[in-house]
Enzyme design. Structure first.
Site, mmCIF file in Angstrom:
data_model
loop_
_atom_site.group_PDB
_atom_site.id
_atom_site.type_symbol
_atom_site.label_atom_id
_atom_site.label_comp_id
_atom_site.label_asym_id
_atom_site.label_seq_id
_atom_site.Cartn_x
_atom_site.Cartn_y
_atom_site.Cartn_z
ATOM 1 N N ARG A 1 0.821 -1.210 0.000
ATOM 2 C CA ARG A 1 0.000 0.000 0.000
ATOM 3 C C ARG A 1 0.857 1.262 0.000
ATOM 4 O O ARG A 1 0.397 2.340 -0.379
ATOM 5 C CB ARG A 1 -0.927 0.004 1.230
ATOM 6 C CG ARG A 1 -2.057 1.027 1.133
ATOM 7 C CD ARG A 1 -3.093 0.865 2.228
ATOM 8 N NE ARG A 1 -2.653 1.358 3.512
ATOM 9 C CZ ARG A 1 -2.423 0.620 4.582
ATOM 10 N NH1 ARG A 1 -2.582 -0.699 4.520
ATOM 11 N NH2 ARG A 1 -2.032 1.156 5.725
ATOM 12 N N TYR B 1 -17.302 17.368 -13.176
ATOM 13 C CA TYR B 1 -17.732 15.979 -13.094
ATOM 14 C C TYR B 1 -18.712 15.834 -11.933
ATOM 15 O O TYR B 1 -18.453 16.317 -10.827
ATOM 16 C CB TYR B 1 -16.511 15.087 -12.911
ATOM 17 C CG TYR B 1 -16.811 13.623 -12.756
ATOM 18 C CD1 TYR B 1 -17.597 12.940 -13.689
ATOM 19 C CD2 TYR B 1 -16.283 12.898 -11.691
ATOM 20 C CE1 TYR B 1 -17.863 11.588 -13.552
ATOM 21 C CE2 TYR B 1 -16.527 11.545 -11.556
ATOM 22 C CZ TYR B 1 -17.323 10.893 -12.475
ATOM 23 O OH TYR B 1 -17.589 9.555 -12.337
ATOM 24 N N ASP C 1 -7.680 20.024 -12.462
ATOM 25 C CA ASP C 1 -7.932 18.708 -13.047
ATOM 26 C C ASP C 1 -7.747 18.852 -14.553
ATOM 27 O O ASP C 1 -8.566 19.452 -15.238
ATOM 28 C CB ASP C 1 -9.350 18.247 -12.713
ATOM 29 C CG ASP C 1 -9.667 16.841 -13.221
ATOM 30 O OD1 ASP C 1 -9.039 16.416 -14.211
ATOM 31 O OD2 ASP C 1 -10.550 16.187 -12.636
ATOM 32 N N LYS D 1 -8.484 7.862 -18.447
ATOM 33 C CA LYS D 1 -8.868 8.457 -19.723
ATOM 34 C C LYS D 1 -7.687 8.482 -20.699
ATOM 35 O O LYS D 1 -7.228 7.433 -21.121
ATOM 36 C CB LYS D 1 -9.440 9.853 -19.484
ATOM 37 C CG LYS D 1 -10.475 9.934 -18.358
ATOM 38 C CD LYS D 1 -11.668 9.019 -18.559
ATOM 39 C CE LYS D 1 -12.814 9.313 -17.609
ATOM 40 N NZ LYS D 1 -12.551 9.105 -16.184
#
Length: 541
Positions: free
Chosen positions: A206, A259, A332, A357
């Site tokens: 992690r 978004y 972003d 994306k």
């Protein structure tokens, strides 16, 4: 070069490449990457930022047989020993291996294991990984993400974090996938050295992974960032970033077009911690000034271009305004990509991407990333280690692979979207087109100032109702009806149905989401094929 089967520890003669091209490195528990340079170790065990680049004599490299590589893990002999000897470096007769009795005296080490079953040079084989480990000493290299011989972003996207600079040292062209959940220490003393920053290592899956580090370094190189953190999704990146950087009772400024899931998080979850928000039109700089004057703003966060209307903020202007009031700016840049827009160079503190994306680019992986200064990204990294959301190393491999064609894909998608936006704007059955490359776009001049290309997504409104729009979408033969964007395959959707169907028509209209709105993500298909398909679908309504 004969290897004694009784040798328990081996010390190798090694050199470092003179070109400090890349800065990949092993991450420390405090969030900063380690760096290393072959040579004499500092007795103080200090570290800078760069990557481990190892060279070994060719006769040693050739002794790594297929059997030895199969028996060793991805972070064992096959990666540390099998570093290729430079073509312009003559072999040295003094290079090689010699036995030493005490390897633990060095303050800094990078280890690999050589088995007791090693055989001589006639067989050219090293045995299974069960023996003791030799040491290679390191010191700091200058932190340079982009090497002198790579100037174009396309080349950097292919080679950054890998050629000459990956922490995983291997003769494989592609970066190996390190599938492990934890990393071991040979002795407790080594673990203590790691905890006290005298030993370079990973610890737990992690907290970091060698494959993931390569993906992070590649993104940092493209963005011109000191540090990048890659997470399990774009939303994971957004939410962890906000939680890490906005204190309880803090204030965020964001924009109306964004978004939807980001808006839900800001409006629904952050208020539980007393965090409030001012929501502005992307071009409302007077409102931004008022918000900065009336609130102690911790973070300005927006997309640019935004989703789905592709609005663009003046990143240089908002960064200057926010920095004067002590607020952090996060852009972003998912729609823009690191190739079309450099948000950090324009003044932003953080650039965020849904790597699902364009960065991944093949509609086959979920990932998110944030890039910025080591100081800021470390704050987010520390919370990320607590919350989880770690990227699987197999997904990191897909990100690395996808980025090698990033510049080719973006060139095609920029070109197709621009040409199709112009065709759509002139078509009698299209009511309005939203694309920053068009002069009709409200932020066209801003986009021209800060973007090299305008992206592969075009939003537009059909001249008709929801039924007419559905008829157009269903008549298309090439694109998939699906969420997401930025992949090789074209994708189309009606936001009113795909993302906002749970709201009433009146509620959707508050966000500008009308029934006839279409978002079209152009892939890398041939332009003429896409044009013919779109025109035939329009002719049918």
């Amino acid at each position: 070069m004969a290897m004694s089967t009784t040798a328990s520890r081996v010390s190798l003669s090694s050199e470092c490449r003179k070109d400090s091209g890349f800065s990949g490195g092993y991450p420390r528990t405090d969030g900063a990457p380690f760096s290393c340079k072959l040579g004499a170790a500092s007795s103080k065990g200090s570290f800078g930022m760069s990557s481990m680049i190892l060279r070994f004599p060719p006769n040693f490299v050739r002794q790594l047989s297929n059997k030895a590589r199969r028996n060793c893990s991805n972070i064992g002999v096959a990666q540390i020993v099998a570093a290729s000897w430079s073509n312009n470096q003559p072999p040295s007769s003094a290079a090689g291996a010699k036995a030493v009795e005490a390897a633990a005296s060095s303050a800094v080490s990078a280890s690999f294991v050589v088995g007791e079953d090693a055989v001589d040079n006639n067989d050219k084989e090293l045995g299974s990984c069960n023996g003791s480990s030799p040491l290679v000493q390191f010191e700091a290299l200058e932190n340079v993400h982009k090497p002198s011989f790579l100037n174009a972003d396309g080349s950097v996207a292919i080679h950054a974090g890998e050629r000459l600079g990956r922490g995983i040292v291997t003769d494989a062209i592609t970066t190996p996938v390190v599938n492990t959940s934890a990393y071991f220490f040979k002795k407790t003393a080594e673990l203590i050295d790691f905890k006290e920053k005298r030993h370079v290592s990973f610890e737990y899956g992690r907290y970091g992974n060698p494959t993931t580090v390569v993906a992070e370094e590649k993104i940092s190189a493209l963005e011109g960032a000191e540090s990048t953190l890659i997470l399990a999704s774009g939303m994971c990146a957004s939410t962890v970033m906000m939680l890490a950087l906005v204190p309880a009772g803090g204030h965020i400024v964001t924009t109306t077009d964004c978004y939807r899931k980001t808006r839900i998080f800001i409006e629904t979850f952050l208020p539980k911690m007393g965090i409030t928000a001012t929501v502005l039109d992307p071009a409302d700089y007077t409102g931004l000034e008022a918000a900065l004057d009336n609130h102690k703003v911790s973070l300005y966060f927006t997309e640019s271009p935004t989703n789905p209307f592709l609005r663009c903020v003046d990143i240089e202007l908002v960064s200057k305004m926010c920095h004067e009031k002590g607020a952090i700016v996060c852009i972003d840049g998912t729609f823009a990509t690191p190739l079309n827009q450099k948000a950090l160079a324009l003044g932003a503190d953080i650039v965020l991407h849904s790597a699902t994306k364009y960065i991944g680019g093949h509609n086959d992986v979920l990932a998110g990333c944030i890039s910025g200064t080591t100081e800021i990204i470390s704050q987010v990294r520390n919370l990320h280690h607590v919350l989880g959301g770690a990227l699987n190393p197999n997904a990191a491999y897909l990100i690395i692979r996808g980025m090698k064609t990033l510049h080719l894909r973006i060139q095609q998608q920029n070109s197709t979207a621009q040409r199709m936006a112009e065709i759509l704007e002139a078509h009698p059955k299209v009511k309005h087109v939203y694309y920053p490359g068009l002069k009709s776009h409200p932020e066209h001049q801003t986009a021209k100032k800060q973007m090299k290309g305008f992206g592969g997504v075009v939003s537009f409104e059909i001249d008709g109702d929801i039924t007419t729009t559905i008829k157009f979408v269903d008549a298309l033969k090439i694109p998939y009806i699906a969420p997401s964007f930025g992949g090789c395959e074209s994708i189309v959707d009606q936001p009113a149905i795909m993302s906002y169907w749970d709201l009433s028509r009146e509620e959707r209209a508050k966000y500008g989401i009308l029934d006839n709105l279409v978002r079209f993500s152009f892939g890398v298909e041939d332009f003429e094929d896409l044009k013919v398909d779109v025109l035939q679908a329009l002719d049918g309504i």
